[in-house]
Design a protein around this motif. Structure first.
Motif, PDB file in Angstrom:
ATOM      1  N   UNK A 144    -111.369  13.532-116.359  1.00 38.43           N
ATOM      2  CA  UNK A 144    -112.617  14.065-115.811  1.00 38.43           C
ATOM      3  C   UNK A 144    -113.824  13.511-116.547  1.00 38.43           C
ATOM      4  N   UNK A 145    -113.715  13.350-117.855  1.00 38.08           N
ATOM      5  CA  UNK A 145    -114.812  12.766-118.636  1.00 38.08           C
ATOM      6  C   UNK A 145    -115.059  11.324-118.220  1.00 38.08           C
ATOM      7  N   UNK A 146    -113.991  10.586-117.946  1.00 29.00           N
ATOM      8  CA  UNK A 146    -114.160   9.214-117.459  1.00 29.00           C
ATOM      9  C   UNK A 146    -114.942   9.199-116.151  1.00 29.00           C
ATOM     10  N   UNK A 147    -114.638  10.158-115.271  1.00 33.99           N
ATOM     11  CA  UNK A 147    -115.307  10.221-113.973  1.00 33.99           C
ATOM     12  C   UNK A 147    -116.790  10.522-114.127  1.00 33.99           C
ATOM     13  N   UNK A 148    -117.134  11.576-114.866  1.00 35.26           N
ATOM     14  CA  UNK A 148    -118.545  11.961-114.964  1.00 35.26           C
ATOM     15  C   UNK A 148    -119.345  10.926-115.752  1.00 35.26           C
ATOM     16  N   UNK A 149    -118.688  10.225-116.671  1.00 41.79           N
ATOM     17  CA  UNK A 149    -119.375   9.154-117.394  1.00 41.79           C
ATOM     18  C   UNK A 149    -119.697   7.999-116.455  1.00 41.79           C
ATOM     19  N   UNK A 150    -118.763   7.706-115.543  1.00 40.35           N
ATOM     20  CA  UNK A 150    -119.002   6.660-114.552  1.00 40.35           C
ATOM     21  C   UNK A 150    -120.158   7.026-113.639  1.00 40.35           C
ATOM     22  N   UNK A 151    -120.239   8.311-113.266  1.00 39.89           N
ATOM     23  CA  UNK A 151    -121.324   8.782-112.405  1.00 39.89           C
ATOM     24  C   UNK A 151    -122.633   8.962-113.169  1.00 39.89           C
ATOM     25  N   UNK A 152    -122.547   8.887-114.502  1.00 40.01           N
ATOM     26  CA  UNK A 152    -123.737   8.992-115.367  1.00 40.01           C
ATOM     27  C   UNK A 152    -124.474  10.316-115.156  1.00 40.01           C
ATOM     28  N   UNK A 153    -123.725  11.410-115.180  1.00 37.40           N
ATOM     29  CA  UNK A 153    -124.287  12.749-115.027  1.00 37.40           C
ATOM     30  C   UNK A 153    -124.094  13.505-116.339  1.00 37.40           C
ATOM     31  N   UNK A 154    -125.139  14.200-116.786  1.00 39.47           N
ATOM     32  CA  UNK A 154    -125.054  14.987-118.011  1.00 39.47           C
ATOM     33  C   UNK A 154    -123.945  16.035-117.879  1.00 39.47           C
ATOM     34  N   UNK A 155    -123.239  16.302-118.978  1.00 39.88           N
ATOM     35  CA  UNK A 155    -122.095  17.193-118.890  1.00 39.88           C
ATOM     36  C   UNK A 155    -121.782  17.855-120.220  1.00 39.88           C
ATOM     37  N   UNK A 156    -120.993  18.907-120.162  1.00 41.85           N
ATOM     38  CA  UNK A 156    -120.504  19.612-121.332  1.00 41.85           C
ATOM     39  C   UNK A 156    -119.172  20.246-120.996  1.00 41.85           C
ATOM     40  N   UNK A 157    -118.533  20.851-121.986  1.00 43.17           N
ATOM     41  CA  UNK A 157    -117.177  21.374-121.831  1.00 43.17           C
ATOM     42  C   UNK A 157    -117.156  22.880-122.077  1.00 43.17           C
ATOM     43  N   UNK A 158    -116.350  23.577-121.283  1.00 39.77           N
ATOM     44  CA  UNK A 158    -116.027  24.987-121.510  1.00 39.77           C
ATOM     45  C   UNK A 158    -114.526  25.074-121.764  1.00 39.77           C
ATOM     46  N   UNK A 159    -114.139  25.725-122.855  1.00 41.09           N
ATOM     47  CA  UNK A 159    -112.722  25.896-123.178  1.00 41.09           C
ATOM     48  C   UNK A 159    -112.294  27.290-122.739  1.00 41.09           C
ATOM     49  N   UNK A 160    -111.372  27.350-121.810  1.00 44.25           N
ATOM     50  CA  UNK A 160    -110.838  28.632-121.350  1.00 44.25           C
ATOM     51  C   UNK A 160    -109.504  28.898-122.046  1.00 44.25           C
ATOM     52  N   UNK A 161    -109.182  30.172-122.177  1.00 48.60           N
ATOM     53  CA  UNK A 161    -107.961  30.596-122.874  1.00 48.60           C
ATOM     54  C   UNK A 161    -107.898  29.999-124.286  1.00 48.60           C
ATOM     55  N   UNK A 181    -109.297  18.134-110.151  1.00 44.02           N
ATOM     56  CA  UNK A 181    -108.885  16.741-110.131  1.00 44.02           C
ATOM     57  C   UNK A 181    -110.051  15.781-110.253  1.00 44.02           C
ATOM     58  N   UNK A 182    -109.816  14.532-109.850  1.00 44.18           N
ATOM     59  CA  UNK A 182    -110.841  13.488-109.983  1.00 44.18           C
ATOM     60  C   UNK A 182    -110.911  12.611-108.734  1.00 44.18           C
ATOM     61  N   UNK A 183    -110.413  13.110-107.606  1.00 47.20           N
ATOM     62  CA  UNK A 183    -110.349  12.282-106.394  1.00 47.20           C
ATOM     63  C   UNK A 183    -111.571  12.481-105.508  1.00 47.20           C
ATOM     64  N   UNK A 184    -111.488  11.981-104.279  1.00 48.54           N
ATOM     65  CA  UNK A 184    -112.639  11.961-103.364  1.00 48.54           C
ATOM     66  C   UNK A 184    -113.303  13.321-103.147  1.00 48.54           C
ATOM     67  N   UNK A 185    -112.547  14.420-102.937  1.00 51.08           N
ATOM     68  CA  UNK A 185    -113.219  15.710-102.739  1.00 51.08           C
ATOM     69  C   UNK A 185    -114.098  16.106-103.920  1.00 51.08           C
ATOM     70  N   UNK A 186    -113.645  15.777-105.131  1.00 49.82           N
ATOM     71  CA  UNK A 186    -114.422  16.105-106.330  1.00 49.82           C
ATOM     72  C   UNK A 186    -115.705  15.283-106.373  1.00 49.82           C
ATOM     73  N   UNK A 187    -115.586  13.985-106.136  1.00 49.48           N
ATOM     74  CA  UNK A 187    -116.760  13.111-106.148  1.00 49.48           C
ATOM     75  C   UNK A 187    -117.774  13.567-105.102  1.00 49.48           C
ATOM     76  N   UNK A 188    -117.277  13.959-103.928  1.00 54.69           N
ATOM     77  CA  UNK A 188    -118.166  14.433-102.866  1.00 54.69           C
ATOM     78  C   UNK A 188    -118.958  15.650-103.307  1.00 54.69           C
ATOM     79  N   UNK A 189    -118.320  16.551-104.051  1.00 56.65           N
ATOM     80  CA  UNK A 189    -118.974  17.807-104.429  1.00 56.65           C
ATOM     81  C   UNK A 189    -119.902  17.668-105.623  1.00 56.65           C
ATOM     82  N   UNK A 190    -119.644  16.720-106.535  1.00 61.78           N
ATOM     83  CA  UNK A 190    -120.428  16.650-107.773  1.00 61.78           C
ATOM     84  C   UNK A 190    -121.423  15.503-107.815  1.00 61.78           C
ATOM     85  N   UNK A 191    -121.415  14.622-106.817  1.00 65.49           N
ATOM     86  CA  UNK A 191    -122.217  13.395-106.915  1.00 65.49           C
ATOM     87  C   UNK A 191    -123.715  13.667-106.995  1.00 65.49           C
ATOM     88  N   UNK A 192    -124.163  14.813-106.453  1.00 63.44           N
ATOM     89  CA  UNK A 192    -125.589  15.133-106.501  1.00 63.44           C
ATOM     90  C   UNK A 192    -125.920  16.174-107.580  1.00 63.44           C
TER      91      UNK A 192
END
Length: 283
Positions: A202-219, A170-181
C-alpha cells in the motif's frame, strides 16, 4: 479535504477507523461526509445507521449490435482490449460482463451498426446521520467490475464537505479509483507479518500516486515491529488502537468506539488533529 482510509489487505480495521473518524470530525463542527467505496461488501451503515433518503441504480453503457447493419468486419473486435466483443462467423457477440463502457466500438464501427444501452450493476444509497452525510455503493452479486460503482459513489461527493472515503482493501483498480483524488491517505495495518507485508504494498501505491499519507495501527500490542517498519519506510504512525476484548465486543454489536466509555474517542480526536497538522505543514 478528501481523506481516504485504505489498507493493503482486508480485515485490518479500515472501516472501524473510517466510521469513528467521520463521527468525531462531525462532532467537532466540521461539515463532513462518509463515502463507503468498499462496494463489494460495504458495512459502514452497520455502525453509522444512516437514515437513507434516496436509492439510485449504478449503470454502465454496453454495446448493442444491429445485426441488419453489421457485416462482421471485426473492427470493433480488434479495438476492444477487454475481449467483450468476439466475432463468430458472420456475427459479433457481446459479453456485457467484460465491457468497460469505453464507447470505442461505437466510434470505430464503419457501418454505424453499434449503439449503446445501459446495464445496472449496482446501487447507490444516500442519507444522513445527524449532520453527517452518508453515501455508499453496493455491487450486484455476480458482477466482476466494481470501479464503475466506486466512481458513482465518489462522484456524489459534496465539495463543501470534508470527505472520509472508506476505500476497498488491497492495491488494485477499485482502490486506485477511490483514492486517486484524495488529499491525504490513512493506511490501516495490524502488527502481523501479513499486515506489514501488505502495508508495504500500500505504501508503494500511495508513493506512486504522490499523495500525503500516514499509518494507523489497529489491534496494537505494544510491539515495536510496526514502528521499526514505518521508520524504515519514512512514514509516520498517527494513531494506535489497542488490542482489546472490549473493542471487539463493541465492534460485534455495531457500536462506534468514539461513543463508548474507555477514552477511545481521544484516539480519533488525536488522529484528526494529526491529519490537520500534516496537511497544513504540507501546504
Amino acid at each position: 479535504m478528501n481523506i481516504a482510509i485504505a489498507s493493503g489487505k482486508g480485515g485490518t480495521g479500515k472501516t472501524t477507523v473510517a466510521v469513528n473518524l467521520a463521527s468525531v470530525v462531525s462532532s467537532s463542527g466540521t461539515t463532513v461526509e462518509y463515502l463507503d467505496c468498499d462496494v463489494e461488501e460495504p458495512n459502514g451503515h452497520l455502525f453509522l445507521r444512516p437514515e437513507i433518503s434516496s436509492t439510485t441504480p449504478s449503470v454502465v453503457p454496453v454495446p448493442v449490435i444491429d445485426e441488419a447493419l453489421c457485416t462482421a468486419c471485426g473492427e470493433c473486435v480488434q479495438m476492444c482490449r477487454f475481449n467483450a466483443l468476439v466475432r463468430l462467423g458472420e456475427a459479433v457477440m457481446v459479453f456485457p460482463g467484460l465491457c468497460h463502457g469505453c464507447g470505442g466500438c461505437v466510434l470505430v464501427c464503419p457501418r454505424k451498426a453499434i449503439a449503446e444501452t445501459t446495464r445496472t450493476i449496482g446501487t447507490i444509497r444516500e442519507g444522513v446521520v445527524g449532520s453527517l452525510r452518508f453515501v455508499d455503493g453496493h455491487l450486484e452479486v455476480g458482477e466482476a467490475m466494481s470501479p464503475p460503482v466506486v466512481r458513482d459513489v465518489v462522484s456524489r461527493s459534496d465539495p463543501k464537505r470534508t470527505s472520509i472515503i472508506d476505500a476497498p482493501p488491497g492495491t488494485s483498480c477499485p482502490v486506485v479509483t477511490s483514492i486517486s483524488r484524495a488529499d491525504f491517505i490513512l493506511l490501516v495495518t495490524d502488527p502481523t507479518p501479513f499486515g506489514l507485508n501488505d502495508l508495504g504494498l500500500a505504501l508503494d501505491l500511495v508513493s506512486t500516486l504522490n499523495i500525503a499519507h500516514g499509518v494507523v495501527v489497529n489491534r496494537s500490542t505494544g510491539s515495536d515491529r510496526v514502528h521499526r517498519f514505518c521508520e524504515g519506510r519514512n512514514v509516520e504512525i498517527l494513531a494506535e488502537i489497542p488490542a482489546s476484548r472490549d473493542i471487539a465486543h463493541l465492534y460485534s454489536r455495531g457500536q462506534l468506539l468514539c461513543d463508548a466509555d474507555g477514552g477511545y474517542a481521544n484516539i480519533f480526536t488525536g488522529l484528526w488533529n494529526a491529519i490537520q497538522r500534516i496537511t497544513k505543514v504540507g501546504g
